[in-house]
Design an enzyme around this catalytic site. Structure first.
Site, mmCIF file in Angstrom:
data_model
loop_
_atom_site.group_PDB
_atom_site.id
_atom_site.type_symbol
_atom_site.label_atom_id
_atom_site.label_comp_id
_atom_site.label_asym_id
_atom_site.label_seq_id
_atom_site.Cartn_x
_atom_site.Cartn_y
_atom_site.Cartn_z
ATOM 1 N N ASP A 34 -0.843 -83.257 -22.702
ATOM 2 C CA ASP A 34 0.372 -82.652 -23.248
ATOM 3 C C ASP A 34 0.158 -81.154 -23.473
ATOM 4 O O ASP A 34 -0.715 -80.760 -24.245
ATOM 5 C CB ASP A 34 0.690 -83.354 -24.577
ATOM 6 N N CYS A 74 8.169 -81.209 -22.690
ATOM 7 C CA CYS A 74 7.777 -82.610 -22.891
ATOM 8 C C CYS A 74 8.746 -83.719 -22.487
ATOM 9 O O CYS A 74 8.502 -84.485 -21.564
ATOM 10 C CB CYS A 74 7.440 -82.814 -24.361
ATOM 11 N N LYS A 130 1.874 -90.941 -26.908
ATOM 12 C CA LYS A 130 3.173 -90.314 -27.185
ATOM 13 C C LYS A 130 4.288 -90.904 -26.326
ATOM 14 O O LYS A 130 4.142 -91.047 -25.120
ATOM 15 C CB LYS A 130 3.015 -88.805 -26.921
ATOM 16 N N HIS A 132 8.293 -90.164 -26.995
ATOM 17 C CA HIS A 132 9.213 -89.023 -26.868
ATOM 18 C C HIS A 132 10.430 -89.292 -25.999
ATOM 19 O O HIS A 132 11.012 -88.362 -25.431
ATOM 20 C CB HIS A 132 8.466 -87.781 -26.344
ATOM 21 N N HIS A 219 -1.650 -80.694 -27.293
ATOM 22 C CA HIS A 219 -0.450 -80.152 -27.953
ATOM 23 C C HIS A 219 -0.804 -79.821 -29.401
ATOM 24 O O HIS A 219 -1.649 -80.470 -30.004
ATOM 25 C CB HIS A 219 0.640 -81.231 -27.889
ATOM 26 N N ASP A 277 2.001 -82.848 -18.707
ATOM 27 C CA ASP A 277 3.463 -82.994 -18.660
ATOM 28 C C ASP A 277 4.167 -81.673 -18.379
ATOM 29 O O ASP A 277 5.314 -81.645 -17.932
ATOM 30 C CB ASP A 277 4.008 -83.631 -19.954
ATOM 31 N N ASN A 278 3.482 -80.567 -18.656
ATOM 32 C CA ASN A 278 4.010 -79.219 -18.388
ATOM 33 C C ASN A 278 2.862 -78.236 -18.570
ATOM 34 O O ASN A 278 1.769 -78.631 -18.995
ATOM 35 C CB ASN A 278 5.198 -78.878 -19.320
ATOM 36 N N LYS A 303 4.669 -73.027 -20.573
ATOM 37 C CA LYS A 303 5.635 -74.031 -21.036
ATOM 38 C C LYS A 303 7.018 -73.388 -21.214
ATOM 39 O O LYS A 303 7.136 -72.341 -21.848
ATOM 40 C CB LYS A 303 5.152 -74.607 -22.368
HETATM 41 CA CA LIG Z 1 4.388 -81.078 -23.364
#
Ligand SMILES: [Ca+2]
Length: 472
Positions: A34, A74, A130, A132, A219, A277-278, A303
């Site tokens: 993350d 995310c 996670k 989300h 993160h 994820d990014n 991000k």
């Molecule tokens: Ca993220």
């Protein structure tokens, strides 16, 4: 009599063959980091962070040199990954707020997540970490294709602490959830998630399984065990030092899961994907407040950007039985391909409505298929957009730019030389492709989490004006 024997023999062959086929189906694991920067693993160039387990998997599998996430942050990125569809098809373009009472704040119930398709093909499915994608019952992993869940439903979590007495703000201090009950964790969260994943592997080694390990590391909040931070004392920057320790612990946790696969005798037949994820969040306007210590070099932005820094992520596939060590895929691939690949391997149905997008990558990885898996890859974030052609030409309107730009990534990986005025026809062609793609999208269906919390607070303030509380 002869017919009977033949039928009997065929039945035996059928049973044996059928059984063998079932056992041959690979287990599939997706590890997702993350907000991890591109240059923060050894296999993508980090020299100050140790990631031997990831490096080993990448080296012995297929490295996706142009591996992309579907969104620059995310929630939407995860919606794309797990649905196997561009998230704009169902209007998932913002991070959902954590609100267990809101049945609209999460991933469209009409979307069939790919783990559901794997379940239907006989796979055991687990999600750890996670989520989300919504905190109400409709969105719970167990109601969306998973047999098992251990983790947190919001967008992140404190790495050491649970404190249910604190005000719920994106649930970072809420108890964890095991299946549908509240649960605890001991020690450091990343390690607790890894250990749970290793246990899932042991518990499910007899059947083909799919396991989604969605770490919240690295993160924010920037938190790591003291002894791990101490091992990175040579890194002078405080944020980078803690961040390095967070990545290091995640890598060791992945090592624990690999060991569990090996101990269970199923490592060779397990397909493992790893990606972020990014991109890593970067400093903005001279302030390092939002920076988590990540490094996206050599890419521009981070991000939230549609420049490569926001979406070009460390990404590989490992599968000892099928993928040759040292494989490098040079064409663009994206996170939609993971679900499509998994469903193809499981013998599931990727076309049942809503049909999956993405491409089965295995033929491209083994060399059975030549050329590019995608002619174009698309992004959309509010009124910002990007499109990347298979030849590496990218047309982008980024949030940090006033006008659309055109870059040729093979010669300009850092997106510094806008060639749109030199090559207007290419820009026009790419924008037309994007416009056609966008016709199948719907408008965003959810308000952003920050706006949502503000509205909710205002609602309660209006309903119970300040100073009137408890008055009769
Ligand atoms: Ca993220």
């Amino acid at each position: 009599m002869k017919t009977k024997i033949l039928l009997f023999t065929l039945t035996i062959i059928g049973i044996t063959f059928g059984h063998a086929q079932k056992n041959k189906k690979p287990n599939i694991i997706v590890f997702m980091a993350d907000d991890m920067g591109y240059a923060d693993t050894g296999f993508t160039g980090a020299t100050d962070i140790q990631t031997p387990n990831l490096d080993n998997l990448a080296k012995n599998g297929a490295f996706f040199k142009q591996g992309y996430a579907n969104h620059a942050y995310c929630g939407p990125s995860r919606a794309a990954l797990l649905s196997g569809r561009y998230q704009h098809r169902f209007g998932f373009e913002t991070n959902p707020a954590y609100d267990p009472a809101n049945p609209h704040m999460g991933i469209d119930v009409g979307e069939k997540l790919f783990p559901k398709r794997l379940q239907e093909a006989g796979y055991k499915t687990g999600a750890i970490g996670k989520w989300h994608l919504g905190a109400a019952a409709e969105f719970h992993p167990l109601n969306r294709g998973f047999d098992y869940f251990y983790g947190f439903l919001g967008g992140g979590h404190d790495y050491f602490r649970i404190d249910g007495t604190k005000k719920v703000w994106e649930a970072y201090l809420q108890p964890l959830v095991r299946n549908k009950r509240a649960d605890n964790f001991e020690g450091y969260l990343t390690t607790a998630l890894s250990n749970d994943a290793a246990q899932f592997v042991k518990d499910n080694k007899e059947n083909p399984f799919f396991l989604y390990v969605a770490y919240n590391a690295p993160h924010m909040p920037l938190q790591a065990p003291k002894e791990d931070i101490a091992r990175y004392a040579h890194i002078k920057d405080n944020k980078r030092r803690v961040y390095a320790a967070m990545v290091d612990v995640m890598d060791r946790g992945i090592g624990t899961v690999i060991q569990s696969l090996k101990d269970s005798g199923i490592y060779e037949n397990t397909l493992i994907f790893f990606l972020s994820d990014n991109g890593g969040p970067q400093s903005k306007g001279g302030s390092t407040k939002g920076w988590n210590g990540s490094d996206n070099q050599p890419f521009r932005g981070g991000k939230g950007n549609l420049y490569d820094g926001g979406v070009h992520v460390p990404f590989f596939a490992s599968w000892p039985n099928k993928i040759k060590p040292g494989t490098v895929v040079n064409y663009p691939v994206n996170s939609l391909d993971i679900g499509r690949t998994a469903v193809a391997l499981a013998g599931g149905d990727a076309t049942a409505a809503p049909a999956m997008e993405g491409v089965n990558l295995i033929p491209y990885v083994t060399g059975e298929a030549q050329g590019a898996p995608h002619d174009y890859i698309y992004w959309k974030s509010g009124n910002k957009w990007a499109v990347l052609a298979a030849d590496g030409t990218k047309h982008v309107l980024d949030r940090d730019s006033k006008k659309p730009e055109l870059f040729y990534l093979p010669k300009d990986v850092s997106e510094q030389n806008d060639i749109s005025s030199k090559n207007p026809s290419k820009a026009k062609e790419l924008k037309a492709k994007w416009t056609t793609w966008n016709k199948d999208n719907i408008s965003p269906q959810m308000i952003n989490y920050k706006g949502y919390h503000k509205l909710r607070d205002q609602f309660y303030e209006t309903a119970v004006p300040k100073g009137t509380k408890n008055k009769k």
